[in-house]
Scaffold this motif. Structure first.
Motif, short mmCIF file in Angstrom:
data_model
loop_
_atom_site.label_atom_id
_atom_site.label_comp_id
_atom_site.label_asym_id
_atom_site.label_seq_id
_atom_site.Cartn_x
_atom_site.Cartn_y
_atom_site.Cartn_z
N PRO A 90 -6.18 -44.43 84.83
CA PRO A 90 -5.43 -43.17 84.75
C PRO A 90 -6.08 -42.11 85.64
N ASN A 91 -5.25 -41.27 86.22
CA ASN A 91 -5.79 -40.21 87.08
C ASN A 91 -4.97 -38.93 86.88
N PRO A 92 -5.58 -37.86 86.34
CA PRO A 92 -7.00 -37.78 85.99
C PRO A 92 -7.34 -38.57 84.73
N MET A 93 -8.62 -38.92 84.62
CA MET A 93 -9.09 -39.60 83.42
C MET A 93 -8.95 -38.67 82.21
N LEU A 94 -9.39 -37.44 82.40
CA LEU A 94 -9.24 -36.44 81.34
C LEU A 94 -9.32 -35.06 81.95
N SER A 95 -8.79 -34.10 81.23
CA SER A 95 -8.78 -32.72 81.70
C SER A 95 -9.26 -31.81 80.59
N MET A 96 -10.13 -30.87 80.94
CA MET A 96 -10.67 -29.90 79.97
C MET A 96 -10.22 -28.50 80.37
N GLN A 97 -9.62 -27.78 79.44
CA GLN A 97 -9.14 -26.43 79.71
C GLN A 97 -9.74 -25.46 78.70
N ASN A 98 -10.59 -24.54 79.19
CA ASN A 98 -11.23 -23.53 78.33
C ASN A 98 -11.86 -24.17 77.09
N ALA A 99 -12.53 -25.30 77.31
CA ALA A 99 -13.10 -26.05 76.18
C ALA A 99 -14.47 -25.50 75.79
N PHE A 100 -14.70 -25.44 74.48
CA PHE A 100 -15.99 -25.04 73.92
C PHE A 100 -16.58 -26.25 73.21
N VAL A 127 -21.93 -25.21 74.83
CA VAL A 127 -21.33 -25.07 76.16
C VAL A 127 -19.93 -24.48 75.98
N GLN A 128 -19.57 -23.53 76.83
CA GLN A 128 -18.30 -22.83 76.61
C GLN A 128 -17.51 -22.64 77.90
N ASN A 129 -16.20 -22.40 77.71
CA ASN A 129 -15.29 -22.10 78.81
C ASN A 129 -15.34 -23.14 79.93
N VAL A 130 -15.28 -24.41 79.55
CA VAL A 130 -15.30 -25.48 80.55
C VAL A 130 -13.87 -25.82 80.92
N SER A 131 -13.56 -25.68 82.20
CA SER A 131 -12.25 -26.07 82.72
C SER A 131 -12.48 -26.99 83.91
N LYS A 132 -12.45 -28.28 83.66
CA LYS A 132 -12.74 -29.26 84.71
C LYS A 132 -11.92 -30.51 84.45
N SER A 133 -11.70 -31.27 85.50
CA SER A 133 -11.03 -32.55 85.39
C SER A 133 -11.97 -33.66 85.85
N ILE A 180 -14.87 -27.58 69.90
CA ILE A 180 -14.76 -26.47 68.94
C ILE A 180 -13.47 -25.69 69.18
N GLN A 181 -13.12 -25.52 70.44
CA GLN A 181 -11.83 -24.92 70.77
C GLN A 181 -11.48 -25.29 72.20
N GLY A 182 -10.28 -24.97 72.62
CA GLY A 182 -9.83 -25.35 73.95
C GLY A 182 -9.09 -26.68 73.91
N GLU A 183 -8.67 -27.14 75.07
CA GLU A 183 -7.88 -28.36 75.17
C GLU A 183 -8.63 -29.43 75.94
N GLY A 240 -22.71 -23.03 80.38
CA GLY A 240 -21.57 -23.38 81.20
C GLY A 240 -21.81 -24.67 81.99
N VAL A 241 -20.78 -25.11 82.68
CA VAL A 241 -20.85 -26.29 83.54
C VAL A 241 -20.29 -25.90 84.91
#
Length: 667
Positions: free
Chosen positions: A309-319, A338-344, A375-378, A525-526
């Motif tokens: 699968p592409n993307p493998m996973l997606s993180m949006q504003n994840a804590f 770790v907070q506010n991670v938005s990466k694929s 903890i929160q985010g998608e 952060g990341v």
């Protein structure tokens, strides 16, 4: 010097050394290498007197003092600092003699005892101990915590600090890097390079061996062979020797073909940024080590993923972090790491995750692996995502009473129940054959896992991951229990893996060989790390130097703190726009911080003044001790000096507490 001449050494019926001879010179830094079970630890046991030779001649200078890392898990309520200080056996003996001399009332004996105590470094023992503790990754706030309050891995770090604290002519280190992260490893390398005595080290970390050794001793077939140079030089010389042995030719060619895939992978990426360039440098040695890999009796490969699968996973504003502990009062907030991670994470990426201990590397990986919930985010997973997860504690969750075959049978049932079977063979005979690919053959498939070595357990975990045919590999310190040959096999397998890799490791050779890019986890952060591992190591050393200079300027005692490479990010943070509103808010915040820390800063000033006066008095007493010969005067000066050292120690501790509180308030 240390000499072994025609030495025979046995452990039970097994012959460890047979007519082995080698000479080790004073001041040499020796790497001891060989397969697991070859006898490296047994040779250490002979050097420290636990084992005795069964034949031949073995000699070591009688006057040499020796230090080594105790392998037992310490159980004590002592503070971390006090525990490490006690590693200085010379200081401990001097303190005991001072107490005995005071009890005797003998002035001459007391005078000599206090002089010996000073010569043993009592005046800065605590600072030296704390430098070691902080260098190995502990926080300032943990210096006075009881040893029993730390987990097993951190207690072993304290054992290492205790060994480094001990004055020695011979230092024996058996796998000192196993419980360290990359930051602590860089610090340890710098410390060992300054060590003045003779050092023998057993390690499966090739870059660590290259950095700290100048001689290599190879144990093979119960013999010892000495090579001038570090591990890479040993590899070159050893491969030249083996290349002349045509008996291994066919197997060697197979290994070289295996390596060509590895080489081709990165040649195509040679133009991609600095991290790809560092990978190209590693290619030069690949054909050189082919003969060494031909000698290895273990290789494996990851199966082609069923889908990507592409993307493998997606993180949006994840804590990411941890939920409140069980039994916490209602309304207790979770712990955010770790907070506010938005990466694929994309198909085919090979990501190395950097960051100081405690910044959240494992928390990030655990959340991606579904071991923790965000903890929160998608977090959105690609359809068909199949994760293979090697956790730091994975070896601990294996069932000690179960056999490798029972582990595989249980895995089949779990995966079948989850509906994830995709063509793997599940019959017992097939599972036995699969285990055999990972060197679990014959009776070993029925051997209790609890009786196996750490390396065998790690191989079993890898076997279970490979069988699941993942398309995303999450590896958190996978090499801790693997020998050098198995690490090379893992490196090759990962480079032929067609899925995605996220890797946390202190093994820089593995990171260099496998990863195309790096993420830095720091300050909550990341972010992408713009550089390679050499840049990261230089950054850590520069930070250590900067902190030392700051401590000197402050004229403060905690040189210990300055020795610690700071966990700080390499990524560049965006700077807020300089607006009038922002300047006003910043000024208000600075004023509030100044008011909040004013009493603390006043107390720090008083401590600085008191310590300055005590240091002046101490210098005068030390000068007196060096010139006077009157026993009564010596004894009186010694007592006062002891009192001053005690007060300085308490003031240093308070200084550390206050500065930490001030720093915390400024965050």
């Amino acid at each position: 010097m240390i000499t072994l001449k025609n030495v025979v050494l046995r452990r039970g019926a097994k012959v460890i050394l047979d007519s082995a001879s080698v000479t080790l010179n004073p001041g040499e830094k020796i790497g001891l290498v060989g397969r697991n079970g070859a006898g490296k630890s047994s040779l250490f046991a002979m050097l420290n007197g636990t084992l005795h030779e069964d034949g031949g001649d073995f000699s070591i200078p009688a006057q040499w003092s020796m230090a080594q890392v105790a392998q037992d898990m310490p159980e004590t309520d002592q503070s971390a600092t006090a525990f490490v200080v006690e590693g200085d056996v010379v200081l401990l003996a001097a303190q005991t003699e001072v107490e005995a001399s005071e009890a005797s009332g003998d002035g001459d004996r007391m005078a000599h005892a206090y002089m010996a105590l000073y010569d043993a470094g009592a005046h800065d023992a605590q600072a030296r101990a704390q430098a070691l503790i902080l260098g190995l990754g502990f926080k300032v706030s943990e210096l006075d915590n009881p040893v029993n309050s730390f987990s097993g891995g951190w207690r072993m770090r304290l054992q290492l600090a205790r060994a480094l604290m001990c004055p020695s002519d011979l230092l024996l280190l058996d796998e000192p890097t196993n419980h360290l992260d990359l930051d602590a490893l860089v610090w340890l390398e710098a410390w060992l390079k300054k060590y003045q005595g003779t050092m023998l080290v057993i390690s499966h970390d090739r870059e660590f061996l290259d950095a700290v050794t100048d001689v290599t001793v190879h144990i093979e077939n119960a013999r010892l062979t000495r090579y001038g140079g570090n591990y890479s030089k040993f590899e070159d010389l050893r491969s030249e020797q083996m290349a002349l042995q045509q008996t291994a030719f066919a197997k060697q060619q197979d290994k070289i073909a295996h390596l060509q895939k590895f080489i081709a992978r990165f040649k195509a990426k040679a133009s991609k940024a600095k991290q790809a360039q560092s990978r190209v440098k590693a290619l030069d040695r690949m054909e050189k080590i082919a003969p060494l890999l031909a000698e290895a009796d273990f290789t494996f490969e990851f199966k082609e993923p069923a889908n990507l699968p592409n993307p493998m996973l997606s993180m949006q504003n994840a804590f990411f972090g941890y939920p409140p502990p069980e039994g916490s009062p209602e309304g207790t907030p979770p712990t955010v790491i770790v907070q506010n991670v938005s990466k694929s994470v994309l198909a085919g990426q090979r990501i190395g995750i950097l960051g100081a201990n405690g910044q959240g590397k494992s928390t990030l990986v655990k959340t991606v692996a579904r071991a923790l919930a965000p903890i929160q985010g998608e977090m959105t997973e690609g359809k068909g995502l199949n994760i293979g997860y090697f956790a730091q504690q994975e070896l601990d969750v294996l069932r000690p009473a179960d056999t490798p075959l029972e582990h595989m049978i249980r895995l089949v049932k779990e995966v079948t129940a989850a509906g994830k079977i995709s063509g793997q063979q599940t019959r017992e005979q097939d599972l036995r054959a699969f285990l055999g690919m990972f060197n679990f053959s014959g009776d070993m498939v029925k051997q209790a896992v609890g009786s196996m070595s750490g390396g065998e357990k790690a191989r079993l975990v890898l076997c279970m991951i490979v069988w699941q045919r993942p398309n995303l590999l999450l590896l958190d310190e996978p090499t801790n229990h693997l020998d050098l040959a198995t690490r090379e096999a893992l490196s090759m397998a990962l480079n032929e893996f067609e899925g995605t890799v996220m890797l946390v490791s202190h093994d820089r050779a593995l990171l260099r060989a496998v990863c195309d890019e790096f993420w830095m986890v720091s300050r909550g952060g990341v972010a992408p790390f713009d550089g390679d591992l050499d840049d990261y190591q230089r950054y850590l050393l520069d930070e250590a130097k900067r902190q030392r200079e700051e401590a000197k300027k402050a004229g403060a005692a905690p040189a210990a703190k300055a020795e610690t490479p700071a966990p700080a990010p390499a990524e560049k943070k965006p700077v807020p726009r300089d607006t009038p509103e922002q300047r006003k808010l910043d000024a208000q915040r600075r004023q509030q911080q100044a008011e909040a820390t004013k009493p603390l800063r006043k107390e720090v000033e008083k401590i600085d003044q008191r310590m300055k006066a005590l240091n002046t008095e101490r210098d005068s007493l030390q000068a007196l001790l060096a010139t006077t010969t009157a026993p009564a005067e010596l004894a009186q000066a010694g007592k006062r000096l002891k009192a001053i050292e005690g007060e300085i120690g308490m003031l240093e501790e308070r200084w550390l507490e206050l500065t930490e509180q001030i720093e915390t308030a400024a965050v």
